[in-house]
Design an enzyme around this catalytic site. Structure first.
Site, PDB file in Angstrom:
ATOM      1  N   HIS A   1     -16.944 -22.077  -4.362  1.00 19.54           N
ATOM      2  CA  HIS A   1     -17.653 -21.389  -3.423  1.00 19.54           C
ATOM      3  C   HIS A   1     -16.872 -20.523  -2.706  1.00 19.54           C
ATOM      4  O   HIS A   1     -15.561 -20.699  -2.414  1.00 19.54           O
ATOM      5  CB  HIS A   1     -18.062 -22.294  -2.366  1.00 19.54           C
ATOM      6  CG  HIS A   1     -18.879 -21.711  -1.153  1.00 19.54           C
ATOM      7  ND1 HIS A   1     -20.038 -20.747  -1.409  1.00 19.54           N
ATOM      8  CD2 HIS A   1     -18.917 -21.813   0.172  1.00 19.54           C
ATOM      9  CE1 HIS A   1     -20.101 -20.194  -0.179  1.00 19.54           C
ATOM     10  NE2 HIS A   1     -19.556 -21.139   0.817  1.00 19.54           N
TER      11      HIS A   1
ATOM     12  N   ASN B   1     -19.309 -13.914   1.790  1.00 18.72           N
ATOM     13  CA  ASN B   1     -19.861 -15.267   1.342  1.00 18.72           C
ATOM     14  C   ASN B   1     -21.290 -15.279   1.525  1.00 18.72           C
ATOM     15  O   ASN B   1     -21.931 -14.963   2.447  1.00 18.72           O
ATOM     16  CB  ASN B   1     -19.387 -16.238   2.606  1.00 18.72           C
ATOM     17  CG  ASN B   1     -19.824 -17.675   2.481  1.00 18.72           C
ATOM     18  OD1 ASN B   1     -20.651 -17.802   1.603  1.00 18.72           O
ATOM     19  ND2 ASN B   1     -19.365 -18.477   3.519  1.00 18.72           N
TER      20      ASN B   1
ATOM     21  N   CYS C   1     -24.361 -23.614   2.037  1.00 20.22           N
ATOM     22  CA  CYS C   1     -23.679 -22.910   0.972  1.00 20.22           C
ATOM     23  C   CYS C   1     -23.484 -24.120  -0.278  1.00 20.22           C
ATOM     24  O   CYS C   1     -23.182 -23.435  -1.436  1.00 20.22           O
ATOM     25  CB  CYS C   1     -22.316 -22.913   1.405  1.00 20.22           C
ATOM     26  SG  CYS C   1     -22.225 -21.510   2.503  1.00 20.22           S
TER      27      CYS C   1
HETATM   28  N1  ACO Z   1     -11.571  -9.194  13.667  1.00 13.52           N
HETATM   29  C1  ACO Z   1     -10.546  -9.396  14.465  1.00 13.52           C
HETATM   30  N2  ACO Z   1     -10.038 -10.526  15.105  1.00 13.52           N
HETATM   31  C2  ACO Z   1     -11.019 -11.488  15.098  1.00 13.52           C
HETATM   32  C3  ACO Z   1     -12.143 -11.513  14.280  1.00 13.52           C
HETATM   33  C4  ACO Z   1     -12.316 -10.367  13.563  1.00 13.52           C
HETATM   34  N3  ACO Z   1     -13.677 -10.186  12.622  1.00 13.52           N
HETATM   35  N4  ACO Z   1     -12.749 -12.708  14.427  1.00 13.52           N
HETATM   36  C5  ACO Z   1     -11.849 -13.507  15.004  1.00 13.52           C
HETATM   37  N5  ACO Z   1     -10.811 -12.815  15.319  1.00 13.52           N
HETATM   38  C6  ACO Z   1      -9.836 -13.242  16.485  1.00 13.52           C
HETATM   39  C7  ACO Z   1     -10.120 -14.287  17.294  1.00 13.52           C
HETATM   40  O1  ACO Z   1     -10.756 -13.735  18.540  1.00 13.52           O
HETATM   41  C8  ACO Z   1      -8.693 -15.108  17.436  1.00 13.52           C
HETATM   42  O2  ACO Z   1      -8.024 -14.227  18.439  1.00 13.52           O
HETATM   43  P1  ACO Z   1      -7.240 -15.090  19.520  1.00 13.52           P
HETATM   44  O3  ACO Z   1      -6.142 -15.694  18.856  1.00 13.52           O
HETATM   45  O4  ACO Z   1      -6.940 -13.918  20.213  1.00 13.52           O
HETATM   46  O5  ACO Z   1      -7.801 -16.221  20.217  1.00 13.52           O
HETATM   47  C9  ACO Z   1      -8.032 -14.991  16.161  1.00 13.52           C
HETATM   48  O6  ACO Z   1      -8.708 -13.711  15.569  1.00 13.52           O
HETATM   49  C10 ACO Z   1      -8.131 -15.980  15.141  1.00 13.52           C
HETATM   50  O7  ACO Z   1      -9.145 -16.611  15.182  1.00 13.52           O
HETATM   51  P2  ACO Z   1      -9.510 -18.039  14.004  1.00 13.52           P
HETATM   52  O8  ACO Z   1     -10.874 -18.166  14.157  1.00 13.52           O
HETATM   53  O9  ACO Z   1      -8.436 -18.731  14.809  1.00 13.52           O
HETATM   54  O10 ACO Z   1      -9.123 -17.206  13.022  1.00 13.52           O
HETATM   55  P3  ACO Z   1      -9.040 -17.937  11.379  1.00 13.52           P
HETATM   56  O11 ACO Z   1      -7.547 -17.898  10.661  1.00 13.52           O
HETATM   57  O12 ACO Z   1      -9.416 -19.522  11.513  1.00 13.52           O
HETATM   58  O13 ACO Z   1     -10.057 -17.344  10.541  1.00 13.52           O
HETATM   59  C11 ACO Z   1     -12.450 -17.819   9.458  1.00 13.52           C
HETATM   60  C12 ACO Z   1     -11.171 -17.370  10.739  1.00 13.52           C
HETATM   61  C13 ACO Z   1     -12.127 -16.353   8.483  1.00 13.52           C
HETATM   62  C14 ACO Z   1     -13.778 -17.991  10.012  1.00 13.52           C
HETATM   63  C15 ACO Z   1     -11.640 -19.042   9.024  1.00 13.52           C
HETATM   64  O14 ACO Z   1     -11.517 -20.156   9.866  1.00 13.52           O
HETATM   65  C16 ACO Z   1     -12.752 -19.650   7.911  1.00 13.52           C
HETATM   66  O15 ACO Z   1     -12.966 -19.082   6.834  1.00 13.52           O
HETATM   67  N6  ACO Z   1     -13.324 -20.725   8.098  1.00 13.52           N
HETATM   68  C17 ACO Z   1     -14.355 -21.396   7.054  1.00 13.52           C
HETATM   69  C18 ACO Z   1     -15.490 -20.645   6.808  1.00 13.52           C
HETATM   70  C19 ACO Z   1     -16.279 -21.499   5.792  1.00 13.52           C
HETATM   71  O16 ACO Z   1     -15.897 -22.061   4.794  1.00 13.52           O
HETATM   72  N7  ACO Z   1     -17.276 -21.674   6.100  1.00 13.52           N
HETATM   73  C20 ACO Z   1     -18.403 -22.776   5.385  1.00 13.52           C
HETATM   74  C21 ACO Z   1     -19.130 -22.260   4.378  1.00 13.52           C
HETATM   75  S1  ACO Z   1     -20.150 -21.101   5.393  1.00 13.52           S
HETATM   76  C22 ACO Z   1     -21.870 -21.797   5.436  1.00 13.52           C
HETATM   77  O17 ACO Z   1     -22.113 -22.721   4.859  1.00 13.52           O
HETATM   78  C23 ACO Z   1     -23.132 -20.789   5.826  1.00 13.52           C
END
Ligand code: ACO
Length: 321
Positions: free
Chosen positions: A248, A278, A113
């Site tokens: 980003h 993203n 990214c």
């Molecule tokens: N739909 C429904 N439920 C979901 C989904 C979905 N698409 N995905 C995950 N869940 C569930 C999980 O299974 C979990 O369930 P559980 O509590 O029963 O175990 C719950 O939702 C919470 O999951 P988390 O992963 O803890 O959710 P979080 O609030 O952390 O959000 C996310 C996830 C959106 C991925 C977030 O962590 C994020 O944005 N992280 C950073 C991403 C980023 O910046 N990446 C860097 C750049 S990318 C690159 O370089 C290519």
């Protein structure tokens, strides 16, 4: 010393739009979960056979038009992508041939990214030191090709698109500073396998994005806060001097947390994540082009660009537009 300035911006998004409601039909997810956790509502997906360089060419031509620069006058192409058309020739060289910038240096940068930030920083230095006069800087991705459509925790995030800027030599400062960093010790938190070393580690054999999202989230927020302070301190500028934050576009909650650290109201933050998802290396130049074309970003404004991604890698640029 010569400076470099942004002479024009351009972007391109594939025609096909995939909404959260479309995703509800493909996997166990909901529009509500995706919007609340990420801010994303829809994203663009490349057509079958449409490649990263196809998207980049459209964005590059738009940026060249905006800058009033002919392809033949471009002498440097820096291309950020992690979804290249081929192992080699690199995407910069493929784009160079399409545009007809014969003889221009052309290469790709593979820092996920942060790819556009790295490409911009390198091109800025070549222009400032007089080794290039007009540089094309690209961020373009077809992330849908390395998305694990069976993993709902990442499949709802990633998308395709391209953004471009033309840099040219100038008397007055345009790009004031760039800062680049990486911390490879976080390599297992966010990666895409399937490379040449895949055979030695079965877990890394699949060419799909794998992410420990919650960990990446925390590191991204704290790292980007420090990166913005670093950019401002290097220029002896106060936070209040920044007109537009162009971040980003990974997650609206990361963007909001970053803006809070900068005491920046969301009205002065360019957000496209709701419509673009993203798009990795493409996200910052796409957001910049949106802000320029809708008239919010004006000549003379002070812009703070930042990105954070796999590696982990991150970078910032402070720019007098
Ligand atoms: N739909 C429904 N439920 C979901 C989904 C979905 N698409 N995905 C995950 N869940 C569930 C999980 O299974 C979990 O369930 P559980 O509590 O029963 O175990 C719950 O939702 C919470 O999951 P988390 O992963 O803890 O959710 P979080 O609030 O952390 O959000 C996310 C996830 C959106 C991925 C977030 O962590 C994020 O944005 N992280 C950073 C991403 C980023 O910046 N990446 C860097 C750049 S990318 C690159 O370089 C290519």
């Amino acid at each position: 010393m010569t400076h470099s300035r942004i002479a024009g911006t351009g972007s391109y998004l594939p025609e096909k739009v995939l909404t959260n409601f479309d995703l509800e039909k493909m996997m166990d997810t909901s529009d509500q979960w995706i919007r609340e956790r990420t801010g994303i509502e829809r994203r663009h997906i490349a057509a079958s056979g449409e490649t990263t360089v196809d998207l980049a060419e459209r964005a590059a031509r738009a940026a060249l038009d905006a800058a009033g620069v002919r392809p033949a006058d471009v002498d440097f192409i820096a291309f950020g992508t992690t979804t290249p058309d081929m192992v080699f020739p690199n995407c910069g060289a493929l784009l160079q041939a399409r545009l007809g910038c014969r003889g221009a240096a052309a290469f790709s940068v593979e820092t996920a990214c942060s790819g556009f930030m790295y490409a911009l920083s390198i091109a800025d230095k070549f222009v400032r030191f007089g080794d290039a006069r007009r540089a094309l800087v690209i961020g373009a991705e077809t992330l849908s090709r390395i998305t694990d459509w069976g993993d709902r925790s990442t499949a709802v995030l990633f998308a395709d698109g391209a953004g471009a800027v033309v840099l040219e030599a100038a008397e007055a400062p345009g790009i004031l500073s760039t800062h680049l960093h990486a911390d490879g010790s976080y390599k297992d938190l966010l990666y895409c396998g399937g490379g040449l070393a895949a055979g030695s580690d079965p877990a890394k054999a699949r060419r799909v994005i794998t992410m420990t999202g919650s960990e990446v989230f925390k590191i991204a927020v704290s790292t980007l806060g420090r990166a913005m302070d670093e950019a401002l301190a290097a220029n002896a500028l106060d936070r209040s001097a920044v007109d537009w934050l162009v971040p980003h576009q990974a997650n609206l909650r990361i963007i909001q947390a970053t803006a809070r650290k900068l005491d920046m109201p969301m009205e002065r933050v360019i957000t496209t994540v709701q419509d673009h998802g993203n798009t990795s290396a493409a996200s910052v130049p796409l957001a910049l082009d949106v802000g320029v074309r809708d008239g919010r970003i004006k000549r003379g404004d002070l812009l703070l660009l930042e990105a954070f991604g796999g590696g982990v890698t991150w970078g910032s640029a402070l720019i007098r537009y």
